[in-house]
Design a protein around this motif. Structure first.
Motif, short mmCIF file in Angstrom:
data_model
loop_
_atom_site.label_atom_id
_atom_site.label_comp_id
_atom_site.label_asym_id
_atom_site.label_seq_id
_atom_site.Cartn_x
_atom_site.Cartn_y
_atom_site.Cartn_z
N ILE A 1 0.84 -1.19 0.00
CA ILE A 1 0.00 0.00 0.00
C ILE A 1 0.88 1.25 0.00
O ILE A 1 2.02 1.24 0.48
CB ILE A 1 -0.94 0.01 1.24
N THR A 2 0.34 2.33 -0.58
CA THR A 2 0.97 3.65 -0.51
C THR A 2 0.06 4.54 0.31
O THR A 2 -1.17 4.46 0.21
CB THR A 2 1.14 4.25 -1.92
N THR A 3 0.65 5.38 1.14
CA THR A 3 -0.15 6.34 1.90
C THR A 3 0.39 7.75 1.65
O THR A 3 1.52 7.92 1.20
CB THR A 3 -0.11 6.05 3.43
N ASN A 4 -0.44 8.73 1.92
CA ASN A 4 0.00 10.12 1.88
C ASN A 4 -0.59 10.85 3.07
O ASN A 4 -1.54 10.37 3.70
CB ASN A 4 -0.38 10.80 0.57
N VAL A 5 -0.04 12.03 3.38
CA VAL A 5 -0.32 12.67 4.66
C VAL A 5 -1.48 13.67 4.62
O VAL A 5 -1.80 14.27 5.64
CB VAL A 5 0.94 13.35 5.21
N SER A 6 -2.09 13.86 3.45
CA SER A 6 -3.28 14.71 3.38
C SER A 6 -4.24 14.16 2.34
O SER A 6 -3.84 13.44 1.41
CB SER A 6 -2.90 16.16 3.01
N GLN A 7 -5.52 14.48 2.50
CA GLN A 7 -6.52 14.04 1.53
C GLN A 7 -6.23 14.65 0.17
O GLN A 7 -6.39 14.00 -0.88
CB GLN A 7 -7.92 14.46 2.00
N ASP A 8 -5.80 15.92 0.17
CA ASP A 8 -5.47 16.59 -1.08
C ASP A 8 -4.37 15.85 -1.82
O ASP A 8 -4.44 15.66 -3.04
CB ASP A 8 -5.01 18.03 -0.78
N ALA A 9 -3.34 15.40 -1.11
CA ALA A 9 -2.23 14.69 -1.73
C ALA A 9 -2.67 13.33 -2.27
O ALA A 9 -2.22 12.91 -3.35
CB ALA A 9 -1.09 14.53 -0.74
N VAL A 10 -3.53 12.64 -1.55
CA VAL A 10 -4.04 11.34 -2.02
C VAL A 10 -4.75 11.51 -3.36
O VAL A 10 -4.51 10.78 -4.32
CB VAL A 10 -4.98 10.71 -0.98
N GLN A 11 -5.63 12.50 -3.43
CA GLN A 11 -6.37 12.74 -4.68
C GLN A 11 -5.42 13.14 -5.81
O GLN A 11 -5.62 12.75 -6.97
CB GLN A 11 -7.43 13.82 -4.46
N SER A 12 -4.39 13.89 -5.47
CA SER A 12 -3.40 14.31 -6.46
C SER A 12 -2.67 13.11 -7.05
O SER A 12 -2.47 13.02 -8.27
CB SER A 12 -2.40 15.28 -5.83
N TYR A 13 -2.30 12.15 -6.20
CA TYR A 13 -1.56 10.98 -6.68
C TYR A 13 -2.45 10.05 -7.51
O TYR A 13 -1.97 9.41 -8.45
CB TYR A 13 -0.93 10.24 -5.49
N ILE A 14 -3.71 9.99 -7.16
CA ILE A 14 -4.65 9.19 -7.97
C ILE A 14 -4.81 9.84 -9.34
O ILE A 14 -4.77 9.17 -10.38
CB ILE A 14 -6.02 9.07 -7.26
N LYS A 15 -4.96 11.15 -9.35
CA LYS A 15 -5.13 11.89 -10.61
C LYS A 15 -3.91 11.75 -11.50
O LYS A 15 -4.02 11.62 -12.73
CB LYS A 15 -5.38 13.37 -10.30
N LYS A 16 -2.72 11.75 -10.89
CA LYS A 16 -1.48 11.61 -11.66
C LYS A 16 -1.20 10.16 -12.05
O LYS A 16 -0.21 9.87 -12.72
CB LYS A 16 -0.30 12.14 -10.84
N LYS A 17 -2.05 9.24 -11.58
CA LYS A 17 -1.92 7.81 -11.82
C LYS A 17 -0.63 7.24 -11.24
O LYS A 17 -0.07 6.27 -11.76
CB LYS A 17 -2.02 7.51 -13.33
N ALA A 18 -0.15 7.86 -10.15
CA ALA A 18 1.01 7.32 -9.45
C ALA A 18 0.63 6.05 -8.71
O ALA A 18 1.43 5.13 -8.55
CB ALA A 18 1.57 8.35 -8.48
N CYS A 19 -0.63 5.99 -8.24
CA CYS A 19 -1.14 4.84 -7.50
C CYS A 19 -2.61 4.64 -7.87
O CYS A 19 -3.34 5.62 -8.04
CB CYS A 19 -1.05 5.06 -5.99
N PRO A 20 -3.05 3.39 -7.97
CA PRO A 20 -4.48 3.15 -8.17
C PRO A 20 -5.26 3.53 -6.92
O PRO A 20 -4.73 3.44 -5.80
CB PRO A 20 -4.57 1.65 -8.46
N ALA A 21 -6.50 3.93 -7.08
CA ALA A 21 -7.30 4.42 -5.96
C ALA A 21 -7.47 3.38 -4.86
O ALA A 21 -7.60 3.72 -3.68
CB ALA A 21 -8.66 4.88 -6.46
N ASN A 22 -7.45 2.10 -5.22
CA ASN A 22 -7.66 1.04 -4.22
C ASN A 22 -6.38 0.67 -3.47
O ASN A 22 -6.39 -0.20 -2.59
CB ASN A 22 -8.25 -0.20 -4.87
#
Length: 381
Positions: free
Chosen positions: A136-157
């Motif tokens: 799993i990958t984690t990030n420290v803010s909700q904004d950052a999580v959405q950013s990484y999903i949008k950039k396709k760095a990690c799948p949403a699941n």
């Protein structure tokens, strides 16, 4: 006894590093056997970890220089320690840990990013290409999580939000600090703004200083304390001199008494152009210090606009100046009320003890899932 290794790029007095140290200490107190690995030679927290009996290793890499030998060194440390969990932090450590997993057994690998911006498309592609190598990958803010999903760095699941935590016991209101620090700095009735962070481009101190120049025109009793070191220090000091603000802005360098400095200040300011979840905002909140922050990354998740502080547009000196002056126009009672609401907010959401328990739960679930998966594999075979 459960074993965990934390891997990070380096150890410095910065937010992500401070968070890893707090997690390491918290887990050790809960009975975990903990090791910390710094890719480059550490420049902070060495004595603290030694005193606590937490082993610290370095891969002796040079900053900005890829070194394939680091894979072998990391593999050897992991092979000796046999951790249940390897938890890497920030882009370089995350990619190194993932690649190393090809060569050594790691029961569970967790990758944590600490920002909504760890680099351009190439780095996001590296994340995507190696995603299968971590649980799993984690990030420290909700904004950052959405950013990484949008950039396709990690799948949403496979990405989740886990916030930073703060040791609230270290940050409390002490009137004695207010008097002592101000006396030490030769400040008494001035309105003190405090800024804490590395002196690097992302923190955008140029905009802060430009904004503060406008603040001083209307509020000559204002002072700005800048705590931290970085490659831009000389440039920023020259900029302050060019604006004739030497009597209004003080560069304090690295300080280990941040809680006392916060107690001596009237308000906190941060001018970053991007962020993850800034530890300094959690610390300011815990210190009951009203805040002005640029509206980027996780800043808006900590600073409730109009409640515990105000948000300003990034890279906009005029808007930042107006927002700072808005804070200064409030009565002392109003600012103190903001500070109390800020502390109540972090107490409810970001207490380090609760965050450590949350990580324990995540680790436990991942280990359990991994164990079940292996049983299924053996059954199929």
């Amino acid at each position: 006894m459960d074993k965990i290794i934390f891997i990070l790029t380096g150890l410095d007095y910065a937010g992500a590093e401070a968070q890893v140290i707090q997690l390491a200490i918290g887990l050790q107190l809960r009975g975990w056997l903990v090791q910390v690995i710094s890719m480059i030679k550490p420049s902070a927290y060495v004595e603290e970890l030694n005193e606590l009996g937490i082993e610290l290793f370095t891969l002796n890499m040079k900053k900005g220089v890829p070194d394939p030998r680091a894979i072998r060194k990391l593999k050897q440390i992991i092979k000796r320690f046999k951790p249940d969990i390897v938890h890497s932090h920030m882009i370089h450590a995350n990619i190194l840990a993932r690649v190393t997993r090809v060569f050594v057994k790691i029961p569970v690998l967790v990758s944590t990013a600490h920002s909504n911006n760890e680099g351009g498309k190439a780095r996001m592609l590296l994340y995507r290409a190696t995603d299968a190598l971590c649980e799993i990958t984690t990030n420290v803010s909700q904004d950052a999580v959405q950013s990484y999903i949008k950039k396709k760095a990690c799948p949403a699941n496979k990405i989740m939000f886990v916030p930073n935590g703060i040791n609230l016991k270290r940050f409390n209101k002490h009137e004695q600090d207010y008097k002592e620090i101000r006396s030490e700095l030769g400040l008494e009735e001035e309105f003190i703004w405090l800024a804490v962070g590395r002196l690097v481009e992302v923190k955008d101190y140029h905009t802060m200083i430009k904004a503060f120049a406008e603040v001083v025109k209307c509020n000559p009793h204002a002072r700005l304390l800048i705590v931290g070191e970085g490659v831009l220090r000389e440039t920023l000091e020259s900029y302050v001199q060019s604006l004739q603000l030497e009597n209004h802005i003080m560069f304090l360098g690295i300080r280990k008494d941040i809680p006392r400095l916060m107690n001596a200040s009237d308000a906190f300011v941060i001018s970053s152009i991007w962020e993850g979840m800034p530890m300094v905002l959690l610390e300011a909140s815990a210190s009951e210090l009203p805040m002005v922050a640029t509206d980027v990354g996780g800043n808006g998740e900590v600073v409730e606009d109009g409640v515990s502080g105000y948000l300003a547009r990034p890279a906009d000196a005029s808007d930042l100046s107006k927002t700072m002056q808005k804070m200064m126009s409030l009565s002392k009672d109003a600012r103190e009320e903001m500070g109390k609401k800020g502390r109540a907010f972090v107490l409810a959401k970001y207490d380090i003890d609760a965050i450590v328990l949350r990580w324990e739960s995540i680790y436990g679930e991942l280990l359990s899932t991994r164990t079940q998966y292996r049983k299924i594999e053996r059954g199929i075979q």
